[in-house]
Design an enzyme around this catalytic site. Structure first.
Site, mmCIF file in Angstrom:
data_model
loop_
_atom_site.group_PDB
_atom_site.id
_atom_site.type_symbol
_atom_site.label_atom_id
_atom_site.label_comp_id
_atom_site.label_asym_id
_atom_site.label_seq_id
_atom_site.Cartn_x
_atom_site.Cartn_y
_atom_site.Cartn_z
ATOM 1 N N LYS A 115 -58.596 -77.785 -52.030
ATOM 2 C CA LYS A 115 -57.547 -76.797 -51.765
ATOM 3 C C LYS A 115 -56.416 -76.915 -52.777
ATOM 4 C CE LYS A 115 -58.693 -76.496 -46.875
ATOM 5 N NZ LYS A 115 -58.335 -76.704 -45.460
ATOM 6 N N ASP B 272 -53.184 -71.379 -41.739
ATOM 7 C CA ASP B 272 -54.491 -71.629 -41.133
ATOM 8 C C ASP B 272 -54.784 -70.646 -39.994
ATOM 9 O OD1 ASP B 272 -56.152 -73.615 -42.188
ATOM 10 O OD2 ASP B 272 -54.865 -75.227 -41.441
ATOM 11 N N GLN C 175 -54.380 -80.660 -42.139
ATOM 12 C CA GLN C 175 -55.844 -80.763 -42.134
ATOM 13 C C GLN C 175 -56.327 -81.435 -40.853
ATOM 14 O OE1 GLN C 175 -57.654 -79.345 -44.561
ATOM 15 N NE2 GLN C 175 -59.649 -80.011 -43.857
HETATM 16 N N1 L34 Z 1 -56.325 -77.381 -40.716
HETATM 17 N N2 L34 Z 1 -58.480 -78.182 -40.907
HETATM 18 C C1 L34 Z 1 -57.578 -77.207 -41.138
HETATM 19 N N3 L34 Z 1 -57.896 -76.069 -41.791
HETATM 20 C C2 L34 Z 1 -59.157 -75.854 -42.238
HETATM 21 O O1 L34 Z 1 -59.484 -74.699 -42.814
HETATM 22 C C3 L34 Z 1 -60.118 -76.851 -42.029
HETATM 23 N N4 L34 Z 1 -61.408 -76.757 -42.532
HETATM 24 C C4 L34 Z 1 -62.517 -77.341 -41.773
HETATM 25 C C5 L34 Z 1 -62.118 -78.782 -41.402
HETATM 26 N N5 L34 Z 1 -60.713 -78.933 -41.041
HETATM 27 C C6 L34 Z 1 -59.757 -78.014 -41.327
HETATM 28 C C7 L34 Z 1 -61.666 -76.884 -43.862
HETATM 29 O O2 L34 Z 1 -60.794 -76.870 -44.712
HETATM 30 C C8 L34 Z 1 -63.646 -77.277 -42.799
HETATM 31 N N6 L34 Z 1 -62.993 -77.056 -44.071
HETATM 32 C C9 L34 Z 1 -63.641 -77.093 -45.350
HETATM 33 C C10 L34 Z 1 -62.939 -76.896 -46.534
HETATM 34 C C11 L34 Z 1 -63.578 -76.949 -47.763
HETATM 35 C C12 L34 Z 1 -64.926 -77.159 -47.830
HETATM 36 C C13 L34 Z 1 -65.636 -77.348 -46.657
HETATM 37 C C14 L34 Z 1 -64.997 -77.314 -45.432
HETATM 38 C C15 L34 Z 1 -65.582 -77.255 -49.161
HETATM 39 O O3 L34 Z 1 -64.933 -77.253 -50.168
HETATM 40 N N7 L34 Z 1 -66.920 -77.334 -49.186
HETATM 41 C C16 L34 Z 1 -67.720 -77.445 -50.402
HETATM 42 C C17 L34 Z 1 -68.296 -78.840 -50.584
HETATM 43 C C18 L34 Z 1 -67.327 -79.936 -50.373
HETATM 44 C C19 L34 Z 1 -67.931 -81.325 -50.531
HETATM 45 O O4 L34 Z 1 -68.435 -81.621 -51.631
HETATM 46 O O5 L34 Z 1 -67.927 -82.105 -49.561
HETATM 47 C C20 L34 Z 1 -68.899 -76.492 -50.276
HETATM 48 O O6 L34 Z 1 -69.419 -76.078 -51.310
HETATM 49 O O7 L34 Z 1 -69.297 -76.207 -49.147
#
Ligand code: L34
Length: 293
Positions: free
Chosen positions: A53, A120, A97
Site C-alpha cells: 500500500k 477502508d 490494518q
Molecule cells: N484495515 N485490513 C484493513 N484494510 C484492508 O483492506 C485489509 N485487507 C485484508 C486484510 N486486512 C485489511 C488488505 O489490505 C486483505 N488485504 C490485502 C492487501 C493486499 C494484498 C492482499 C490482501 C496483496 O497485495 N496481495 C498480493 C500478494 C501479496 C503477497 O505477496 O503476499 C496479490 O497479488 O494478491
C-alpha cells in the site's frame, strides 16, 4: 474449454495510473493526499500488505506516514493515536490494518476513526451509507472486485452473484455493492456461510461466484456451473519448502480444475489483492478531494 484469466495486476496498474493523474490535479490545487497507515504488531502478511500500500502511494504521489506500535500497545493508547490522526489536518485517510491483537476490540477502533477519513469504509456510518446506496467510502476489496468485473466487461446486472463468506470486510459489503440499483450492480445476490446447507447446490447456481472464506482450495469444480465467472478473494499461505520464502500463496479456489469449468477466473496472487491496494489509493484521493468541496 479453459477459463480466461482476469489479470488483476494489470487492471490495478491501470487504476493506479488514473489515480496518479488525479493526484497531479489535486497537487496543482495545493493539496497532497496523505494516508496514515497503522500497522500493529508483527503479523507477516499484514506487513506485506501495508508495504504494498505504501509503495503504491509513493508511485502515485500520495504522501504516507506509517505508525508501527508493538502488539503490546493498549487499546486506550491505540485509540489516542487514532484521535491524533483524526485531528491532524495534513492527513486525509487513516488505515488501521487488520487483524489487531486479541486484547484490542476492532469494532471500537473502527468506530474511533473519523468517518471522513475512513478510507477502508469500515465505519458504521460509511457501511450504512453503502447499504442505502449513497456515495461513500466503500471497502477496498469488494470495491476492487466490482471494478475488476466492470473493467473485464462482465456485467453483473440480472446475474446471480453467489458470495461465500459473510465477513464485514468482504462478504457483507460485497453483497451490498452488487445489489444496488446502480451501474456495475443490479445483481441477484446470495450470501453463503459456514451454516449454509447444501452449499455446492447453491454455488452451482452462480453466474458469478465470489469466494471469500479463507480456506485454501475450498472451491472445487463440482461447485461451479459451466461458464461461470469465479472471483477468488481468498489469500492463504501454505507451506512450500521448495520456495525461497518457505510458503506459497493459494486462493480459496482450486484453480487448475476450476479453470476447466469456469469462463473466467482470477488468479492468486495477481487477482483481487492488487485491486484492494488500488482502491485504497482511489479512496484516499476521494478523502483529499472532499476537502476542496
Ligand atoms: N484495515 N485490513 C484493513 N484494510 C484492508 O483492506 C485489509 N485487507 C485484508 C486484510 N486486512 C485489511 C488488505 O489490505 C486483505 N488485504 C490485502 C492487501 C493486499 C494484498 C492482499 C490482501 C496483496 O497485495 N496481495 C498480493 C500478494 C501479496 C503477497 O505477496 O503476499 C496479490 O497479488 O494478491
Amino acid at each position: 474449454m479453459t477459463a480466461k484469466i482476469i489479470d488483476g495486476k494489470a487492471i490495478a496498474a491501470q487504476i493506479r495510473q488514473e489515480a496518479k493523474n488525479e493526484v497531479e490535479v489535486l497537487k496543482d490545487r495545493g493539496v497532497t493526499p496523505c494516508l496514515a497507515a497503522v500497522l500493529v504488531g508483527d503479523v507477516a502478511a499484514s506487513k506485506v500488505y501495508v508495504k504494498n500500500k505504501r509503495k503504491a502511494c509513493e508511485n502515485i504521489g500520495i504522501a504516507s506516514v506509517l505508525h508501527t506500535p508493538t502488539a503490546e500497545i493498549s487499546e486506550p493508547e491505540l485509540l489516542k493515536l487514532i484521535d491524533e490522526l483524526n485531528h491532524d489536518q495534513a492527513i486525509h485517510g487513516i488505515l488501521v490494518q487488520l487483524p489487531l491483537p486479541k486484547h484490542i476490540d476492532e469494532t471500537k477502533v473502527i468506530e474511533a476513526i473519523d468517518p471522513s477519513k475512513d478510507v477502508d469504509g469500515f465505519h458504521p456510518y460509511n457501511v450504512g451509507r453503502l447499504v442505502i446506496g449513497l456515495d461513500t467510502f466503500r471497502s477496498c476489496t469488494p470495491a476492487g472486485v466490482q471494478e475488476l468485473l466492470l473493467r473485464s466487461g462482465i456485467d453483473v446486472a440480472g446475474q446471480h452473484v453467489v458470495i461465500i463468506g459473510r465477513s464485514n470486510i468482504v462478504g457483507k459489503p460485497m453483497a451490498n455493492i452488487v445489489v444496488q440499483k446502480q451501474k456495475g450492480a443490479n445483481a441477484t445476490v446470495t450470501i453463503c456461510h459456514s451454516r449454509t446447507r447444501n452449499l455446492p447446490e447453491i454455488t452451482r447456481q452462480a453466474d458469478i461466484l465470489i469466494s471469500a472464506l479463507g480456506q485454501p482450495q475450498f472451491v472445487k469444480p463440482d461447485m461451479v456451473k459451466q461458464g461461470a465467472v469465479v472471483i477468488d478473494v481468498g489469500i492463504n499461505r501454505i507451506d512450500d519448502p521448495s520456495s525461497d520464502k518457505g510458503y506459497k500463496l493459494v486462493g480459496d479456489v482450486d484453480f487448475e480444475p476450476v479453470s476447466k469449468v469456469a469462463s473466467a477466473v482470477t488468479p492468486v496472487p495477481g487477482g483481487v489483492g492488487p485491486m484492494t491496494v488500488a482502491m485504497l489509493m482511489v479512496n484516499t484521493i476521494k478523502a483529499a478531494r472532499m476537502l476542496l468541496k
